[in-house]
Motif scaffolding. Structure first.
Motif, PDB file in Angstrom:
ATOM      1  N   GLN A 152     -59.283 -32.787  65.873  1.00 12.25           N
ATOM      2  CA  GLN A 152     -60.307 -33.614  65.252  1.00 12.25           C
ATOM      3  C   GLN A 152     -61.353 -32.789  64.517  1.00 12.25           C
ATOM      4  N   GLU A 153     -61.694 -31.641  65.050  1.00  9.83           N
ATOM      5  CA  GLU A 153     -62.762 -30.826  64.478  1.00  9.83           C
ATOM      6  C   GLU A 153     -62.194 -29.606  63.768  1.00  9.83           C
ATOM      7  N   PRO A 154     -62.577 -29.370  62.539  1.00 13.47           N
ATOM      8  CA  PRO A 154     -62.125 -28.147  61.867  1.00 13.47           C
ATOM      9  C   PRO A 154     -62.811 -26.923  62.472  1.00 13.47           C
ATOM     10  N   GLU A 155     -62.106 -25.795  62.441  1.00 15.47           N
ATOM     11  CA  GLU A 155     -62.647 -24.570  63.018  1.00 15.47           C
ATOM     12  C   GLU A 155     -63.387 -23.733  61.987  1.00 15.47           C
ATOM     13  N   PHE A 156     -63.730 -24.296  60.851  1.00 12.55           N
ATOM     14  CA  PHE A 156     -64.425 -23.543  59.826  1.00 12.55           C
ATOM     15  C   PHE A 156     -65.632 -24.338  59.345  1.00 12.55           C
ATOM     16  N   ASP A 157     -66.512 -23.628  58.719  1.00 13.66           N
ATOM     17  CA  ASP A 157     -67.735 -24.233  58.204  1.00 13.66           C
ATOM     18  C   ASP A 157     -67.455 -24.779  56.804  1.00 13.66           C
ATOM     19  N   ARG A 158     -67.279 -26.075  56.712  1.00  8.94           N
ATOM     20  CA  ARG A 158     -66.927 -26.716  55.445  1.00  8.94           C
ATOM     21  C   ARG A 158     -67.982 -26.454  54.362  1.00  8.94           C
ATOM     22  N   ALA A 159     -69.247 -26.451  54.740  1.00  6.56           N
ATOM     23  CA  ALA A 159     -70.318 -26.224  53.772  1.00  6.56           C
ATOM     24  C   ALA A 159     -70.232 -24.812  53.180  1.00  6.56           C
ATOM     25  N   LYS A 160     -69.906 -23.844  54.025  1.00  7.34           N
ATOM     26  CA  LYS A 160     -69.788 -22.469  53.549  1.00  7.34           C
ATOM     27  C   LYS A 160     -68.599 -22.330  52.598  1.00  7.34           C
ATOM     28  N   VAL A 161     -67.498 -22.985  52.925  1.00  5.69           N
ATOM     29  CA  VAL A 161     -66.320 -22.950  52.062  1.00  5.69           C
ATOM     30  C   VAL A 161     -66.641 -23.557  50.700  1.00  5.69           C
ATOM     31  N   GLU A 162     -67.333 -24.672  50.693  1.00  9.19           N
ATOM     32  CA  GLU A 162     -67.705 -25.321  49.431  1.00  9.19           C
ATOM     33  C   GLU A 162     -68.643 -24.432  48.610  1.00  9.19           C
ATOM     34  N   ALA A 163     -69.559 -23.752  49.288  1.00  9.33           N
ATOM     35  CA  ALA A 163     -70.486 -22.858  48.589  1.00  9.33           C
ATOM     36  C   ALA A 163     -69.737 -21.693  47.947  1.00  9.33           C
ATOM     37  N   ILE A 164     -68.768 -21.147  48.648  1.00 12.28           N
ATOM     38  CA  ILE A 164     -67.977 -20.045  48.109  1.00 12.28           C
ATOM     39  C   ILE A 164     -67.139 -20.524  46.918  1.00 12.28           C
ATOM     40  N   LYS A 165     -66.531 -21.713  47.055  1.00 14.23           N
ATOM     41  CA  LYS A 165     -65.745 -22.264  45.945  1.00 14.23           C
ATOM     42  C   LYS A 165     -66.606 -22.432  44.689  1.00 14.23           C
ATOM     43  N   LEU A 166     -67.803 -22.947  44.885  1.00 16.72           N
ATOM     44  CA  LEU A 166     -68.709 -23.159  43.756  1.00 16.72           C
ATOM     45  C   LEU A 166     -69.106 -21.831  43.120  1.00 16.72           C
ATOM     46  N   ALA A 167     -69.400 -20.831  43.943  1.00 20.38           N
ATOM     47  CA  ALA A 167     -69.780 -19.518  43.428  1.00 20.38           C
ATOM     48  C   ALA A 167     -68.629 -18.878  42.642  1.00 20.38           C
ATOM     49  N   ILE A 168     -67.387 -19.044  43.121  1.00 25.52           N
ATOM     50  CA  ILE A 168     -66.227 -18.505  42.412  1.00 25.52           C
ATOM     51  C   ILE A 168     -66.070 -19.205  41.065  1.00 25.52           C
ATOM     52  N   GLN A 169     -66.204 -20.528  41.071  1.00 25.12           N
ATOM     53  CA  GLN A 169     -66.068 -21.285  39.825  1.00 25.12           C
ATOM     54  C   GLN A 169     -67.127 -20.894  38.800  1.00 25.12           C
ATOM     55  N   GLN A 170     -68.315 -20.583  39.273  1.00 24.94           N
ATOM     56  CA  GLN A 170     -69.411 -20.217  38.368  1.00 24.94           C
ATOM     57  C   GLN A 170     -69.405 -18.728  38.027  1.00 24.94           C
ATOM     58  N   GLY A 171     -68.489 -17.971  38.620  1.00 22.08           N
ATOM     59  CA  GLY A 171     -68.405 -16.541  38.346  1.00 22.08           C
ATOM     60  C   GLY A 171     -69.500 -15.743  39.021  1.00 22.08           C
ATOM     61  N   GLN A 172     -70.096 -16.243  40.072  1.00 21.85           N
ATOM     62  CA  GLN A 172     -71.205 -15.582  40.747  1.00 21.85           C
ATOM     63  C   GLN A 172     -70.828 -15.019  42.115  1.00 21.85           C
ATOM     64  N   TYR A 173     -69.539 -15.083  42.482  1.00 20.40           N
ATOM     65  CA  TYR A 173     -69.132 -14.580  43.790  1.00 20.40           C
ATOM     66  C   TYR A 173     -68.851 -13.088  43.674  1.00 20.40           C
ATOM     67  N   PRO A 174     -69.539 -12.271  44.484  1.00 23.47           N
ATOM     68  CA  PRO A 174     -69.335 -10.820  44.370  1.00 23.47           C
ATOM     69  C   PRO A 174     -67.975 -10.413  44.956  1.00 23.47           C
ATOM     70  N   MET A 175     -67.227  -9.615  44.185  1.00 22.56           N
ATOM     71  CA  MET A 175     -65.926  -9.138  44.661  1.00 22.56           C
ATOM     72  C   MET A 175     -65.914  -7.619  44.664  1.00 22.56           C
ATOM     73  N   ASP A 176     -65.471  -7.064  45.758  1.00 24.75           N
ATOM     74  CA  ASP A 176     -65.340  -5.617  45.892  1.00 24.75           C
ATOM     75  C   ASP A 176     -63.902  -5.254  45.514  1.00 24.75           C
ATOM     76  N   THR A 177     -63.700  -4.868  44.278  1.00 23.22           N
ATOM     77  CA  THR A 177     -62.350  -4.599  43.778  1.00 23.22           C
ATOM     78  C   THR A 177     -61.667  -3.446  44.515  1.00 23.22           C
ATOM     79  N   ARG A 178     -62.455  -2.468  44.927  1.00 23.74           N
ATOM     80  CA  ARG A 178     -61.873  -1.348  45.682  1.00 23.74           C
ATOM     81  C   ARG A 178     -61.314  -1.840  47.016  1.00 23.74           C
ATOM     82  N   ARG A 179     -62.053  -2.676  47.714  1.00 25.39           N
ATOM     83  CA  ARG A 179     -61.608  -3.212  49.006  1.00 25.39           C
ATOM     84  C   ARG A 179     -60.369  -4.086  48.836  1.00 25.39           C
TER      85      ARG A 179
END
Length: 100
Positions: free
Chosen positions: A59-86
């Protein structure tokens, strides 16, 4: 028509008709056997009972839905920091696991 010397064609035709008759007989017996099994077997239904923990986990998801949505939005807007070396290092680690 048969070959007057070997009568090969006639034998082949007889074999073909015998094979067809045998196949039809086998099909009929198979159908009859499956009908008998269906009539003889009582209908049963399986029942699964989940524990309270399993029900809660489903019944309950094991993840924070709000955090996932925030990350999705940041990726779509090109504002999510990515460490290419990692990212590259992780791909190399996966490649090494595949090769072993």
């Amino acid at each position: 028509m048969t070959d007057p010397i070997s009568s090969f064609r006639r034998v082949a035709q007889m074999d073909s008709s015998n094979r067809q008759a045998a196949a039809k007989a086998q099909e009929r017996s198979s159908d009859a056997a499956s009908e008998t099994l269906l009539k003889a077997a009582p209908t049963q239904s399986d029942e699964v009972k989940l524990s309270e923990v399993a029900q809660k986990a489903m019944q309950e998801p094991e993840f924070d839905r709000a955090k996932v949505e925030a990350i999705k939005l940041a990726i779509q807007q090109g504002q999510y920091p990515m460490d290419t070396r990692r990212i590259a290092e992780n791909f190399m680690a996966i490649e090494k696991m595949i090769q072993d």
